[in-house]
Scaffold this active site. Structure first.
Site, mmCIF file in Angstrom:
data_model
loop_
_atom_site.group_PDB
_atom_site.id
_atom_site.type_symbol
_atom_site.label_atom_id
_atom_site.label_comp_id
_atom_site.label_asym_id
_atom_site.label_seq_id
_atom_site.Cartn_x
_atom_site.Cartn_y
_atom_site.Cartn_z
ATOM 1 N N SER A 142 3.792 8.788 7.978
ATOM 2 C CA SER A 142 2.368 8.517 7.727
ATOM 3 C C SER A 142 1.580 8.938 8.958
ATOM 4 C CB SER A 142 2.168 7.020 7.479
ATOM 5 O OG SER A 142 0.802 6.668 7.578
ATOM 6 N N TYR A 155 3.399 -1.733 10.023
ATOM 7 C CA TYR A 155 3.547 -0.500 9.229
ATOM 8 C C TYR A 155 3.452 0.728 10.139
ATOM 9 C CZ TYR A 155 2.394 2.853 5.471
ATOM 10 O OH TYR A 155 2.373 3.927 4.613
HETATM 11 N N1 NAD Z 1 -0.198 5.569 -0.317
HETATM 12 C C1 NAD Z 1 -0.491 6.003 0.889
HETATM 13 O O1 NAD Z 1 -1.664 6.112 1.281
HETATM 14 C C2 NAD Z 1 0.604 6.393 1.827
HETATM 15 C C3 NAD Z 1 0.246 7.085 2.998
HETATM 16 C C4 NAD Z 1 1.232 7.445 3.893
HETATM 17 C C5 NAD Z 1 2.554 7.144 3.638
HETATM 18 N N2 NAD Z 1 2.876 6.450 2.513
HETATM 19 C C6 NAD Z 1 4.283 6.138 2.310
HETATM 20 O O2 NAD Z 1 4.745 6.692 1.112
HETATM 21 C C7 NAD Z 1 5.816 5.901 0.598
HETATM 22 C C8 NAD Z 1 5.525 5.552 -0.849
HETATM 23 O O3 NAD Z 1 4.328 4.780 -0.887
HETATM 24 P P1 NAD Z 1 3.430 4.614 -2.201
HETATM 25 O O4 NAD Z 1 2.040 4.707 -1.755
HETATM 26 O O5 NAD Z 1 3.938 5.478 -3.293
HETATM 27 O O6 NAD Z 1 3.732 3.054 -2.516
HETATM 28 P P2 NAD Z 1 4.009 2.279 -3.863
HETATM 29 O O7 NAD Z 1 3.856 0.853 -3.511
HETATM 30 O O8 NAD Z 1 3.210 2.832 -4.980
HETATM 31 O O9 NAD Z 1 5.554 2.611 -4.182
HETATM 32 C C9 NAD Z 1 6.577 2.169 -3.338
HETATM 33 C C10 NAD Z 1 7.889 2.155 -4.110
HETATM 34 O O10 NAD Z 1 8.907 1.716 -3.199
HETATM 35 C C11 NAD Z 1 9.705 0.730 -3.857
HETATM 36 N N3 NAD Z 1 10.288 -0.178 -2.849
HETATM 37 C C12 NAD Z 1 9.665 -1.126 -2.108
HETATM 38 N N4 NAD Z 1 10.544 -1.767 -1.346
HETATM 39 C C13 NAD Z 1 11.753 -1.207 -1.589
HETATM 40 C C14 NAD Z 1 13.057 -1.458 -1.110
HETATM 41 N N5 NAD Z 1 13.306 -2.437 -0.212
HETATM 42 N N6 NAD Z 1 14.076 -0.675 -1.560
HETATM 43 C C15 NAD Z 1 13.840 0.287 -2.470
HETATM 44 N N7 NAD Z 1 12.632 0.554 -2.995
HETATM 45 C C16 NAD Z 1 11.602 -0.195 -2.549
HETATM 46 C C17 NAD Z 1 8.737 0.005 -4.784
HETATM 47 O O11 NAD Z 1 9.420 -0.688 -5.820
HETATM 48 C C18 NAD Z 1 7.902 1.170 -5.289
HETATM 49 O O12 NAD Z 1 8.479 1.791 -6.419
HETATM 50 C C19 NAD Z 1 5.920 4.687 1.514
HETATM 51 O O13 NAD Z 1 6.913 4.905 2.500
HETATM 52 C C20 NAD Z 1 4.560 4.647 2.170
HETATM 53 O O14 NAD Z 1 4.582 3.990 3.412
HETATM 54 C C21 NAD Z 1 1.941 6.075 1.594
#
Ligand code: NAD
Length: 257
Positions: A142, A155
């Site tokens: 991120s 985070y």
């Molecule tokens: N959305 C954003 O703005 C953003 C920005 C930068 C990075 N990210 C990163 O992208 C990745 C995905 O995020 P997202 O926005 O799709 O989130 P989201 O909450 O929509 O999806 C996250 C998924 O991870 C699963 N999960 C959570 N804990 C878990 C565990 N212990 N073991 C296995 N699966 C688990 C959840 O069930 C879910 O399906 C994350 O690492 C997040 O930090 C997101």
């Protein structure tokens, strides 16, 4: 016009946290490029539904906080398919708390998924790929790993750790044909962000979180802004990229104002 050969034809991939959001979009992108994708998630039903939406999807229940469960996930895929070519360490969570009010358990709960979970995922995938002659590992870091990130100290610290781990893993594994790269998205409109809109507005004292994001990065990002990059990094087209961080943030980190 001749159709293009999918760049991941015949490849075997795992996407952790692949049931929804960015992970599901990455799974769909890898699938569309010909890979067989194992959608691994804490939420087994959602993982199964996402896998069923793919042309060659499989699902697995896996909590990335459980080191043994991650080992078993990789072992099972290698024994079923003979290899693991692509691992996307994507599972992650977020909570919102001012740093000075964050208790130790809250700090640890996010580190457990977002850093420890990535450690296990990259380590077991790296081992399997090194043993079989190579592969591509992608971590979902991120832009918060680069800059002060109010209300999400745990985070952001985890993501900075992921960026560091990505580089070290890349250097240690490069002699074995394994590449490791990080994607660093800005704010993307998944449940992780949209479900916390009101919390962000209250904690930051702003009326419209969407407007704050639009000012910083043009608009709220979409999963489709990020997923094609994962397919590129998974494929041989990115063969000279290793240990790198790829920012996808609409210019947010390029600007001082
Ligand atoms: N959305 C954003 O703005 C953003 C920005 C930068 C990075 N990210 C990163 O992208 C990745 C995905 O995020 P997202 O926005 O799709 O989130 P989201 O909450 O929509 O999806 C996250 C998924 O991870 C699963 N999960 C959570 N804990 C878990 C565990 N212990 N073991 C296995 N699966 C688990 C959840 O069930 C879910 O399906 C994350 O690492 C997040 O930090 C997101």
């Amino acid at each position: 016009m001749a159709s293009r050969t999918p760049v991941l034809q015949g490849k075997i991939a795992i996407v952790t946290g692949g049931a929804q959001g960015l992970g599901a979009a990455v799974a769909a992108e890898l699938d569309s490029e010909g890979a067989l994708v194992v959608v691994a998630d804490l939420n087994g039903d959602a993982a199964q539904a996402t896998a069923e939406s793919l042309s060659r999807g499989e699902s697995a229940v896996c909590d990335v906080r459980d080191d043994a469960a991650v080992a078993k996930l990789v072992e099972d895929v290698v024994s079923r398919h003979g290899t693991l070519d692509i691992m996307v360490a994507n599972a992650g969570i977020a909570t919102i708390t001012p740093f000075t009010e964050m208790d130790f358990d809250t700090w640890r709960s996010v580190l457990a998924v977002n850093l420890d979970g990535v450690f296990s995922t990259v380590r077991y995938a790296g081992r399997a790929m090194a043993a079989s002659g190579g592969g591509s590992i992608i971590t979902m870091a991120s832009i918060t790993g680069f800059a002060g990130s109010p209300l999400i100290a745990h985070y952001a610290a985890a993501k900075a750790g992921v960026i560091s781990l990505t580089k070290t893993a890349a250097v240690e594994l490069r002699g074995k044909g394994v590449r490791v790269n990080a994607i660093c998205p800005g704010f993307i409109g998944t449940e992780m962000v949209l479900d916390r809109k009101a919390e962000f507005e209250q904690a930051l004292g702003v009326d419209d979180f969407g407007a704050v994001i639009a000012q910083a990065q043009g608009r709220m990002g979409e999963v489709g802004d990020v997923a094609p990059l994962a397919a590129f990094l998974a494929s041989e087209r990115s063969r000279f990229s290793n240990g790198s961080t790829f920012v996808v943030d609409g210019g947010m980190t390029a600007s001082l104002v």
